[in-house]
Scaffold this motif. Structure first.
Motif, PDB file in Angstrom:
ATOM      1  N   GLN A 177       0.820  -1.206   0.000  1.00 58.21           N
ATOM      2  CA  GLN A 177       0.000   0.000   0.000  1.00 58.21           C
ATOM      3  C   GLN A 177       0.855   1.258   0.000  1.00 58.21           C
ATOM      4  OE1 GLN A 177      -2.466   0.460   3.479  1.00 58.21           O
ATOM      5  NE2 GLN A 177      -3.782   1.973   2.508  1.00 58.21           N
ATOM      6  N   MET A 178       1.954   1.242   0.774  1.00 60.29           N
ATOM      7  CA  MET A 178       2.786   2.425   0.913  1.00 60.29           C
ATOM      8  C   MET A 178       3.673   2.681  -0.298  1.00 60.29           C
ATOM      9  SD  MET A 178       3.996   2.398   4.908  1.00 60.29           S
ATOM     10  CE  MET A 178       4.934   3.920   4.665  1.00 60.29           C
ATOM     11  N   PHE A 179       4.195   1.598  -0.900  1.00 59.99           N
ATOM     12  CA  PHE A 179       5.244   1.773  -1.904  1.00 59.99           C
ATOM     13  C   PHE A 179       4.906   1.188  -3.273  1.00 59.99           C
ATOM     14  CE2 PHE A 179       7.388   1.387   2.301  1.00 59.99           C
ATOM     15  CZ  PHE A 179       7.771   2.715   2.408  1.00 59.99           C
ATOM     16  N   GLY A 180       3.758   0.540  -3.407  1.00 63.89           N
ATOM     17  CA  GLY A 180       3.360  -0.004  -4.703  1.00 63.89           C
ATOM     18  C   GLY A 180       2.314   0.876  -5.371  1.00 63.89           C
ATOM     19  N   GLY A 181       2.091   0.662  -6.636  1.00 68.41           N
ATOM     20  CA  GLY A 181       1.044   1.380  -7.346  1.00 68.41           C
ATOM     21  C   GLY A 181       1.376   2.839  -7.603  1.00 68.41           C
ATOM     22  N   GLU A 182       0.314   3.601  -7.880  1.00 71.61           N
ATOM     23  CA  GLU A 182       0.475   5.019  -8.212  1.00 71.61           C
ATOM     24  C   GLU A 182       0.812   5.825  -6.954  1.00 71.61           C
ATOM     25  OE1 GLU A 182       0.392   6.508 -11.200  1.00 71.61           O
ATOM     26  OE2 GLU A 182       0.235   4.493 -12.073  1.00 71.61           O
ATOM     27  N   ARG A 183       1.793   6.728  -7.093  1.00 76.93           N
ATOM     28  CA  ARG A 183       2.196   7.579  -5.967  1.00 76.93           C
ATOM     29  C   ARG A 183       2.451   8.988  -6.463  1.00 76.93           C
ATOM     30  NH1 ARG A 183       7.197   4.531  -3.982  1.00 76.93           N
ATOM     31  NH2 ARG A 183       7.245   6.071  -2.316  1.00 76.93           N
ATOM     32  N   GLU A 184       2.468   9.917  -5.532  1.00 75.67           N
ATOM     33  CA  GLU A 184       2.637  11.331  -5.861  1.00 75.67           C
ATOM     34  C   GLU A 184       4.016  11.562  -6.470  1.00 75.67           C
ATOM     35  OE1 GLU A 184       3.343  15.377  -5.762  1.00 75.67           O
ATOM     36  OE2 GLU A 184       4.330  14.174  -4.219  1.00 75.67           O
ATOM     37  N   PRO A 185       4.093  12.274  -7.605  1.00 83.02           N
ATOM     38  CA  PRO A 185       5.372  12.419  -8.321  1.00 83.02           C
ATOM     39  C   PRO A 185       6.504  13.005  -7.477  1.00 83.02           C
ATOM     40  CG  PRO A 185       3.562  13.091  -9.735  1.00 83.02           C
ATOM     41  CD  PRO A 185       2.978  12.852  -8.381  1.00 83.02           C
ATOM     42  N   ARG A 186       6.206  14.004  -6.646  1.00 86.08           N
ATOM     43  CA  ARG A 186       7.266  14.600  -5.833  1.00 86.08           C
ATOM     44  C   ARG A 186       7.774  13.619  -4.786  1.00 86.08           C
ATOM     45  NH1 ARG A 186       7.523  20.300  -4.693  1.00 86.08           N
ATOM     46  NH2 ARG A 186       6.886  19.886  -2.547  1.00 86.08           N
ATOM     47  N   GLN A 187       6.887  12.784  -4.270  1.00 80.99           N
ATOM     48  CA  GLN A 187       7.314  11.760  -3.320  1.00 80.99           C
ATOM     49  C   GLN A 187       8.236  10.758  -4.007  1.00 80.99           C
ATOM     50  OE1 GLN A 187       4.265   9.014  -2.039  1.00 80.99           O
ATOM     51  NE2 GLN A 187       5.257   8.675  -0.055  1.00 80.99           N
ATOM     52  N   LEU A 188       7.885  10.379  -5.222  1.00 79.08           N
ATOM     53  CA  LEU A 188       8.722   9.450  -5.973  1.00 79.08           C
ATOM     54  C   LEU A 188      10.083  10.059  -6.300  1.00 79.08           C
ATOM     55  CD1 LEU A 188       6.115   7.910  -8.438  1.00 79.08           C
ATOM     56  CD2 LEU A 188       7.315   6.727  -6.585  1.00 79.08           C
ATOM     57  N   ALA A 189      10.097  11.334  -6.652  1.00 80.71           N
ATOM     58  CA  ALA A 189      11.366  11.996  -6.964  1.00 80.71           C
ATOM     59  C   ALA A 189      12.263  12.033  -5.735  1.00 80.71           C
ATOM     60  CB  ALA A 189      11.099  13.404  -7.479  1.00 80.71           C
ATOM     61  N   SER A 190      11.678  12.307  -4.581  1.00 82.78           N
ATOM     62  CA  SER A 190      12.442  12.322  -3.332  1.00 82.78           C
ATOM     63  C   SER A 190      12.983  10.937  -3.017  1.00 82.78           C
ATOM     64  CB  SER A 190      11.551  12.816  -2.191  1.00 82.78           C
ATOM     65  OG  SER A 190      12.255  12.843  -0.964  1.00 82.78           O
ATOM     66  N   GLU A 191      12.171   9.925  -3.222  1.00 79.97           N
ATOM     67  CA  GLU A 191      12.585   8.546  -2.985  1.00 79.97           C
ATOM     68  C   GLU A 191      13.730   8.147  -3.910  1.00 79.97           C
ATOM     69  OE1 GLU A 191       9.743   4.913  -2.540  1.00 79.97           O
ATOM     70  OE2 GLU A 191      10.287   5.085  -4.661  1.00 79.97           O
ATOM     71  N   ARG A 192      13.620   8.507  -5.184  1.00 79.86           N
ATOM     72  CA  ARG A 192      14.685   8.171  -6.139  1.00 79.86           C
ATOM     73  C   ARG A 192      15.998   8.831  -5.746  1.00 79.86           C
ATOM     74  NH1 ARG A 192      10.463   8.645  -9.999  1.00 79.86           N
ATOM     75  NH2 ARG A 192      10.971  10.840 -10.332  1.00 79.86           N
ATOM     76  N   TYR A 193      15.915  10.088  -5.313  1.00 81.41           N
ATOM     77  CA  TYR A 193      17.143  10.774  -4.916  1.00 81.41           C
ATOM     78  C   TYR A 193      17.750  10.122  -3.684  1.00 81.41           C
ATOM     79  CZ  TYR A 193      20.534  14.320  -3.755  1.00 81.41           C
ATOM     80  OH  TYR A 193      21.722  14.939  -3.476  1.00 81.41           O
ATOM     81  N   TRP A 194      16.900   9.747  -2.740  1.00 77.96           N
ATOM     82  CA  TRP A 194      17.394   9.128  -1.502  1.00 77.96           C
ATOM     83  C   TRP A 194      18.101   7.808  -1.784  1.00 77.96           C
ATOM     84  CZ3 TRP A 194      15.278   4.853   1.473  1.00 77.96           C
ATOM     85  CH2 TRP A 194      15.884   4.708   2.741  1.00 77.96           C
ATOM     86  N   PHE A 195      17.462   6.931  -2.545  1.00 76.74           N
ATOM     87  CA  PHE A 195      18.097   5.651  -2.874  1.00 76.74           C
ATOM     88  C   PHE A 195      19.332   5.845  -3.744  1.00 76.74           C
ATOM     89  CE2 PHE A 195      14.194   3.267  -1.654  1.00 76.74           C
ATOM     90  CZ  PHE A 195      14.790   2.201  -0.991  1.00 76.74           C
TER      91      PHE A 195
END
Length: 276
Positions: A177-195
Motif C-alpha cells: 500500500q505504501m510503496f506499490g502502485g500510483e504515488r505522488e510524483p514529488r514523493q517518488l522523486a524524493s525517494e529516487r534521490y534518496w536511494f
C-alpha cells in the motif's frame, strides 16, 4: 503547507543548491532536520515548539523544494551540515539547539564537528551509523543490495529489504500500500534521490568520536521507546558507547515526532530543561 500553519517560507542559495526553509515563532532558536524527511514531516512538532521558540525546518538538499543545481550530486552528512550552518547564520539568531532525526541526526552530528560555534545542543535521534557496528560489513552489503534492487525498478522489493535490514516489522499488505502502485510524483522523486544519491553516503559515514567528545556543544543521543533491537537502536547505542553518552529515551519509534507530536514535544522540552 497546512493552511493553519504559522510558518513563513523562504529560500536560501547555498553552494550547489537552493534550500527551502520555514520559520515559526519567536525566542531561542531550535532547528529540526531530517534526511530524507522534509519540513512538512516536522510541521506538527514545529508548531508546538513555536509557542516559545523560533523554529527552523527545511527540506534537505535534493528533496521537495530544495533544488540542486546538479540533480546527480550526492548528498552527504557534511554537505547537509554545511547547509544547516548557512541557514543558522542567515537567520542571525544562533547558536541553536539542533534536533536531527535519522539521516538528519547524522547531519546534526557533522554540524557539531564542523561548526560547534553555531550549536548549543545537538540531539541526534536514531542516527543510522552502520559503520559503528561490529557487523558493519553485513549492514553495508545489505544497503548496497537494496540500492541495486531499487535501480532495477523493484521499488517494493527495495523497501522490503530496507525494512528487513532495519529490523522494522511491516506486513506485506502495508508495504504494498505504501510503496506499490500510483504515488505522488514529488514523493517518488524524493525517494529516487534518496536511494540513488543519499542513502549510501549517510549510512557509511562515521562521526569523529574524539571531536564529539571534545566539542563544547552538548550531545544528546535519542532512541525511540518502541525501537528496541532495530538497526537505529543499535547504531545509537554504539554511538553512545563511542563518545561516552548514555542514550535518552523518547516516545514512539523511529518517527516518534510524527506518530505523536504532542508527547514528543513534551519529552523534548524535559530533555532540554534538564540540560540547560
Amino acid at each position: 503547507m497546512n493552511p493553519t500553519s504559522t510558518a513563513a517560507a523562504h529560500t536560501l542559495d547555498v553552494p550547489g543548491a537552493q534550500l527551502h526553509y520555514e520559520v515559526r515563532g519567536e525566542g531561542p532558536l531550535v532547528v529540526l532536520v531530517g534526511a530524507p524527511m522534509d519540513a512538512a514531516a516536522f510541521a506538527p512538532l514545529a508548531e508546538l515548539l513555536a509557542a516559545d521558540h523560533t523554529v527552523l525546518t527545511t527540506d534537505p538538499r535534493g528533496h521537495q523544494d530544495s533544488v540542486l543545481d546538479d540533480p546527480e550530486q550526492d548528498s552527504t552528512p557534511q554537505l547537509r551540515a554545511d547547509d544547516v550552518a548557512r541557514l543558522i547564520a542567515n537567520l542571525g539568531i544562533g547558536p541553536a539547539v539542533v534536533f536531527g532525526s535519522s539521516g538528519g541526526a547524522a547531519s546534526a552530528l557533522a554540524l557539531a564537528e564542523s561548526r560547534p560555534d553555531l550549536v548549543t545542543t545537538v540531539i541526534a535521534h536514531e542516527p543510522p551509523l552502520g559503520e559503528l557496528l561490529d557487523d558493519r560489513d553485513r549492514v553495508r552489503a545489505n544497503t548496497e543490495d537494496m540500492i541495486a534492487t531499487y535501480r532495477t525498478g523493484d521499488v517494493v522489493g527495495a523497501w522490503r529489504k530496507f525494512m528487513a535490514n532495519a529490523n522494522i516489522q511491516m506486513p506485506e499488505p502495508v508495504l504494498q500500500q505504501m510503496f506499490g502502485g500510483e504515488r505522488e510524483p514529488r514523493q517518488l522523486a524524493s525517494e529516487r534521490y534518496w536511494f540513488g544519491h543519499e542513502l549510501h553516503g549517510t549510512v557509511t559515514w562515521a562521526p569523529n568520536s574524539a571531536v564529539l567528545q571534545s566539542t563544547p556543544a552538548r550531545i544528546i543521543i535519542g532512541i525511540g521507546a518502541d525501537s528496541t533491537d532495530q538497526l537505529c537502536d543499535r547504531t545509537s547505542r554504539a554511538l553512545g558507547t563511542a563518545i561516552g553518552v548514555t542514550p535518552t529515551i523518547f516516545p514512539g519509534g523511529h518517527t516518534g515526532f510524527v506518530e505523536d507530536a504532542a508527547a514528543f514535544a513534551a519529552r523534548l522540552r524535559e530533555v532540554l530543561a534538564a540540560t540547560s
